[in-house]
Design a protein around this motif. Structure first.
Motif, mmCIF file in Angstrom:
data_model
loop_
_atom_site.group_PDB
_atom_site.id
_atom_site.type_symbol
_atom_site.label_atom_id
_atom_site.label_comp_id
_atom_site.label_asym_id
_atom_site.label_seq_id
_atom_site.Cartn_x
_atom_site.Cartn_y
_atom_site.Cartn_z
ATOM 1 N N ARG A 62 0.874 -1.048 -0.044
ATOM 2 C CA ARG A 62 -0.171 -0.099 -0.017
ATOM 3 C C ARG A 62 0.909 1.141 0.161
ATOM 4 O O ARG A 62 2.116 1.293 0.568
ATOM 5 N N SER A 63 0.560 2.284 -0.845
ATOM 6 C CA SER A 63 1.121 3.359 -0.756
ATOM 7 C C SER A 63 0.635 4.386 0.255
ATOM 8 O O SER A 63 -0.533 4.650 0.361
ATOM 9 N N TYR A 64 1.702 5.194 0.777
ATOM 10 C CA TYR A 64 1.244 6.102 1.913
ATOM 11 C C TYR A 64 2.089 7.709 1.796
ATOM 12 O O TYR A 64 3.040 7.460 1.096
ATOM 13 N N LEU A 65 1.532 8.476 2.258
ATOM 14 C CA LEU A 65 2.470 9.747 2.114
ATOM 15 C C LEU A 65 2.393 10.101 3.910
ATOM 16 O O LEU A 65 1.192 10.100 4.511
ATOM 17 N N VAL A 66 3.586 10.376 4.391
ATOM 18 C CA VAL A 66 3.852 10.474 5.515
ATOM 19 C C VAL A 66 4.402 11.718 5.609
ATOM 20 O O VAL A 66 5.578 12.303 4.892
ATOM 21 N N GLY A 67 3.799 12.534 6.625
ATOM 22 C CA GLY A 67 4.064 14.071 6.693
ATOM 23 C C GLY A 67 4.468 14.675 8.173
ATOM 24 O O GLY A 67 3.888 14.163 9.057
ATOM 25 N N LEU A 68 5.151 15.549 8.284
ATOM 26 C CA LEU A 68 5.521 16.335 9.520
ATOM 27 C C LEU A 68 5.193 18.106 9.075
ATOM 28 O O LEU A 68 5.645 18.607 8.119
ATOM 29 N N GLN A 69 4.258 18.689 9.590
ATOM 30 C CA GLN A 69 4.043 20.000 9.550
ATOM 31 C C GLN A 69 4.012 20.552 10.700
ATOM 32 O O GLN A 69 3.512 20.207 11.866
ATOM 33 N N CYS A 70 4.776 21.928 10.863
ATOM 34 C CA CYS A 70 4.761 22.675 12.002
ATOM 35 C C CYS A 70 4.168 24.162 11.643
ATOM 36 O O CYS A 70 4.296 24.730 10.681
ATOM 37 N N ASN A 71 3.087 24.362 12.630
ATOM 38 C CA ASN A 71 2.709 25.732 12.438
ATOM 39 C C ASN A 71 3.313 26.717 13.577
ATOM 40 O O ASN A 71 3.204 26.265 14.712
ATOM 41 N N LEU A 72 4.077 27.632 13.092
ATOM 42 C CA LEU A 72 4.599 28.658 13.863
ATOM 43 C C LEU A 72 3.783 29.488 14.953
ATOM 44 O O LEU A 72 2.705 29.967 14.510
ATOM 45 N N GLN A 73 3.996 29.253 16.231
ATOM 46 C CA GLN A 73 3.208 29.970 17.275
ATOM 47 C C GLN A 73 3.724 31.005 17.658
ATOM 48 O O GLN A 73 4.730 31.058 18.502
#
Length: 172
Positions: free
Chosen positions: A155-166
């Motif tokens: 199975r194909s997956y997209l794995v991500g990390l996102q940061c919203n600056l506070q």
């Protein structure tokens, strides 16, 4: 009078130092199942009202974990999460520095790294088969993301990390 002014200056400096020490960014690790996302896209196309469209948009996307970083020179935050339905582990790292990516506006930068492996990694920035991004880090930096495609159990997956600056208005 001098003692009063000096005391006020010391209090202001202490408050600013405390605010700087508590500066953090809000990050999350997410997983998108390509097959489920395609089904969600098809459902969105077939939707006849806003409620159905909203429900379709959430299909195939999972937030695996959220965390706060500590924004400081040479500070790294690393978190690990089990990859659902497998024996793999996702390692996500965020690193702040002022030495690697000088621009016309700042010398500060932020690195994000993510890796999927058989076991947890010490950090996601210094291993092979990782995905890394680096951006200048200043008052205009808003959202930063790094992502990678993996195939697990066919199975194909997209794995991500996102940061919203506070940042508070005073820090912008």
């Amino acid at each position: 009078m001098l003692k009063v002014n000096l005391s006020i200056l010391m209090l202001l400096f202490a408050a600013q130092a405390a605010a700087a020490q508590s500066l953090s960014d809000a990050c999350h690790v997410y997983l998108i199942d390509a097959e489920e996302a395609q089904k969600a896209s098809d459902a969105y196309d077939r939707a006849t009202n806003d409620a159905q469209r909203a429900k379709a948009l959430s299909g195939g996307v999972r937030i695996l974990g959220e965390f706060s970083t500590k924004v400081a020179e040479e500070e790294m935050t690393t978190k690990t999460y089990p990859f659902p339905g497998s024996n793999h582990v996702i390692t996500a790292s965020v690193f702040y520095t002022d030495e690697m990516m000088a621009s016309t506006n700042t010398a500060d930068s932020m690195l994000l790294g993510i890796v999927v492996a058989d076991k947890a990694q010490e950090d996601a920035l210094s291993v092979s088969n990782n995905a890394v991004t680096e951006v200048t880090y200043n008052q205009f930096t808003d959202v930063v993301r790094v992502k990678t495609n993996v195939k697990i159990k066919n199975r194909s997956y997209l794995v991500g990390l996102q940061c919203n600056l506070q940042r508070s208005p005073a820090q912008k």
